[in-house]
Write an enzyme that holds these catalytic residues in place. Structure first.
Site, PDB file in Angstrom:
ATOM      1  N   ASP A  19      36.638  59.037 -49.376  1.00  0.00           N
ATOM      2  CA  ASP A  19      35.210  58.777 -49.289  1.00  0.00           C
ATOM      3  C   ASP A  19      34.921  57.283 -49.513  1.00  0.00           C
ATOM      4  O   ASP A  19      35.534  56.646 -50.382  1.00  0.00           O
ATOM      5  CB  ASP A  19      34.517  59.605 -50.383  1.00  0.00           C
ATOM      6  CG  ASP A  19      33.016  59.664 -50.224  1.00  0.00           C
ATOM      7  OD1 ASP A  19      32.548  60.257 -49.243  1.00  0.00           O
ATOM      8  OD2 ASP A  19      32.303  59.128 -51.099  1.00  0.00           O
ATOM      9  N   GLU A  42      37.179  56.639 -44.962  1.00  0.00           N
ATOM     10  CA  GLU A  42      35.806  56.621 -44.437  1.00  0.00           C
ATOM     11  C   GLU A  42      35.292  55.191 -44.568  1.00  0.00           C
ATOM     12  O   GLU A  42      35.105  54.692 -45.678  1.00  0.00           O
ATOM     13  CB  GLU A  42      34.899  57.572 -45.223  1.00  0.00           C
ATOM     14  CG  GLU A  42      33.524  57.672 -44.555  1.00  0.00           C
ATOM     15  CD  GLU A  42      32.362  57.926 -45.491  1.00  0.00           C
ATOM     16  OE1 GLU A  42      31.288  58.289 -45.000  1.00  0.00           O
ATOM     17  OE2 GLU A  42      32.507  57.745 -46.721  1.00  0.00           O
TER      18      GLU A  42
END
Ligand code: NOJ
Length: 536
Positions: free
Chosen positions: A205, A269
């Site tokens: 993330d 990401e």
């Protein structure tokens, strides 16, 4: 498949499928999807030809940001099941020859994580420095001007210890201080825990957020900011709060750890322009295997711009950097809503014929569209914090549409988010039985991609683009495919410059085109795409 492609790894050859677990399949009648639900749907994913499943966070969490606020990195939230359920899922995924990728959220924890509770308990707590604490300015204002992605200041005042802490997202998601070696070690331990269990990789993330400027300098103003249109976070350029040079040491550390294991994968990401994105591959391939390439999400649906972006991306890749493409995810408007349902098949053909690993967002294979969510049902904190900007992510997170039974077979309770009113028509069962559905079309694209080394590992050559279409080839040994995509609604024509270029359409958005033989001028109707096997 030809033996010569053996040296390619699973994540280079196959398709990754993203599951938002709250919305995939409920097995225990609480209106929220869970691990046993995913288990029940593995047949479907196998049928669809998916190589790997990436599941958004399933860990214990107060759910302020629906699991992206983790309170225990090595547990399973009871809402999703137990560790036994997880082990069963992992074993079953592997038994079927598929892979399982977890979401790792290392930039921030929940404010309920024991690490943060300790850290905020006193200024001299040993974990104080695990987070980013700072005095305010003499006038009491926050240490700098950094903003939260979800609106307002990125700093939250803690009354008890009289300091601010930094949170790039919600105040319930304090950012970890990745300059602290103990934090690094703790997160490596988390990764090791899951790798030892046998998970095949992580989607990391907000990788580009993980390290911030050590002097906490103010971010500069964004001169392109459009008030009342853009989210407030865009008032500033995140020059000092993201994408700092030291991030690469951290990524390298994560990579080195996964390299101790067999064929595990790190996806990052990262929303950055191409030249910055490329740095996340690391030096000599010691960074992320796949820094997510979001260009098909962030760019206007314009053939010339997209063709240009593909070329730029291909040209910028480091020598051993493997490309990847994404059409949708749980943070963005679904592809069928963004480009329109007429273009959804063209978009699928693009995703599944470009060079590089495709990631497919659950439900996009059905042509699911964003679902309007009444204001009193909005759950997403981004939507709730900025109600006038229409930025809630709920519309793209609605339950998967399995069949035409109540609640589309997703749950027999009240679903956590409303279902699309179209589910009686748009659902897996109906589309599986309908030869020319978008679902069967997706499946055929995936199968063709798997069967043809040219399509999964072959080289990419741009051929032509104009204001309507994109044309390119994919080639491997003696097989060459020409892909022609009409991104407009009206007919278009392509006359090959190479004399004698001809071939047969083997897969098309419109089934009537399949099997036809093309030479001289290749024409397409509006919203059409074709894959042509070129005669040698
Ligand atoms: C990116 C995730 O995809 C998004 O859903 C989440 O809100 C933020 N990171 C914060 O973790």
């Amino acid at each position: 498949m030809s033996n010569t492609t053996k040296e390619y790894l699973w994540w280079q050859k196959g398709v990754v499928y993203q599951i938002y677990p709250r919305s995939y399949q409920d097995s225990n009648s609480d209106g929220v999807g869970d691990l046993q639900g995913i288990l029940q749907r593995l047949d479907y994913l196998e049928w669809l030809g998916m190589e790997a499943i990436w599941i958004s966070p399933i860990f214990p969490s107060p759910m302020a940001d629906f699991g992206y606020d983790i309170a225990d990195y090595t547990g399973i939230h009871p809402l999703f099941g137990s560790m036994e359920d997880f082990d069963e899922l992992l074993a079953e995924v592997h038994r079927r020859g598929m892979k399982l990728i977890l979401d790792l959220v290392p930039n921030h924890t929940s404010d309920q994580h024991p690490w943060f509770l300790e850290s905020k308990s006193s200024r001299d707590n040993p974990k104080r420095d695990w987070y980013i604490w700072h005095d305010g300015n003499p006038d009491g204002t926050p240490p700098n001007n950094w903003l939260s992605v979800f609106g307002g200041s990125g700093w939250e005042w803690d009354e008890k210890t009289q300091q601010y802490y930094y949170h790039a997202f919600l105040k319930e998601q304090p950012d970890l201080n990745w300059r602290n070696p103990e934090v690094q070690q703790a997160m490596m331990d988390v990764m090791r825990f899951w790798l030892d269990k046998g998970v095949d990789g992580f989607r990391v993330d907000v990788m580009w957020h993980m390290i911030k400027d050590d002097q906490l300098r103010d971010n500069p103003k964004n001169l392109d900011y459009k008030p009342n249109v853009d989210v407030t976070y865009n008032e500033l350029l995140p020059t000092y709060s993201t994408d700092q040079p030291e991030i690469h040491n951290i990524v390298q550390m994560m990579r080195a750890l996964t390299d101790e294991y067999d064929e595990r994968l790190i996806i990052g990401e990262i929303y950055l322009p191409i030249h910055r994105l490329m740095t996340y591959y690391g030096q000599n391939g010691n960074g992320a295997h796949l820094p997510f390439n979001f260009q098909l999400i962030t760019m206007p649906w314009d053939p010339q711009r997209i063709a240009g972006a593909i070329d730029e991306y291909e040209g910028a890749l480091p020598p051993d950097g493997w490309p990847n493409w994404v059409l949708g995810n749980h943070d963005n408007v679904r592809i069928a809503s963004r480009v329109g349902i007429e273009q959804a098949r063209v978009a699928a053909m693009l995703l599944l014929t470009l060079r590089g690993t495709p990631t497919l967002y659950y439900g996009d294979e059905l042509g699911m569209r964003d679902v309007p969510i009444p204001p009193d049902k909005v759950k997403d904190p981004q939507g709730l914090n900025m109600p006038d900007l229409n930025v809630s992510r709920d519309p793209a997170r609605t339950p998967m549409q399995w069949d035409d039974s109540p609640n589309a077979g997703f749950t027999d309770a009240e679903p956590w988010l409303p279902l699309s009113s179209n589910y009686k028509r748009v659902n897996v069962t109906h589309q599986r039985n309908s030869e020319h559905s978008i679902l069967n079309y997706y499946r055929r694209l995936v199968q063709l991609r798997q069967q043809e080394p040219a399509l999964h590992v072959g080289n990419y050559k741009p051929v032509h683009s104009d204001k309507q279409m994109i044309v390119y080839t994919r080639e491997y040994e003696d097989r060459c495919f020409l892909i022609m995509l009409n991104l407009s609604h009206s007919p278009c024509y392509y006359t090959p410059k190479t004399d004698g270029l001809r071939g047969r359409v083997i897969l098309a958005t419109e089934p009537e085109r399949e099997g036809t033989y093309l030479e001289k001028t290749f024409s397409l109707g509006g919203d059409e795409g074709i894959i042509v096997l070129i005669d040698k």
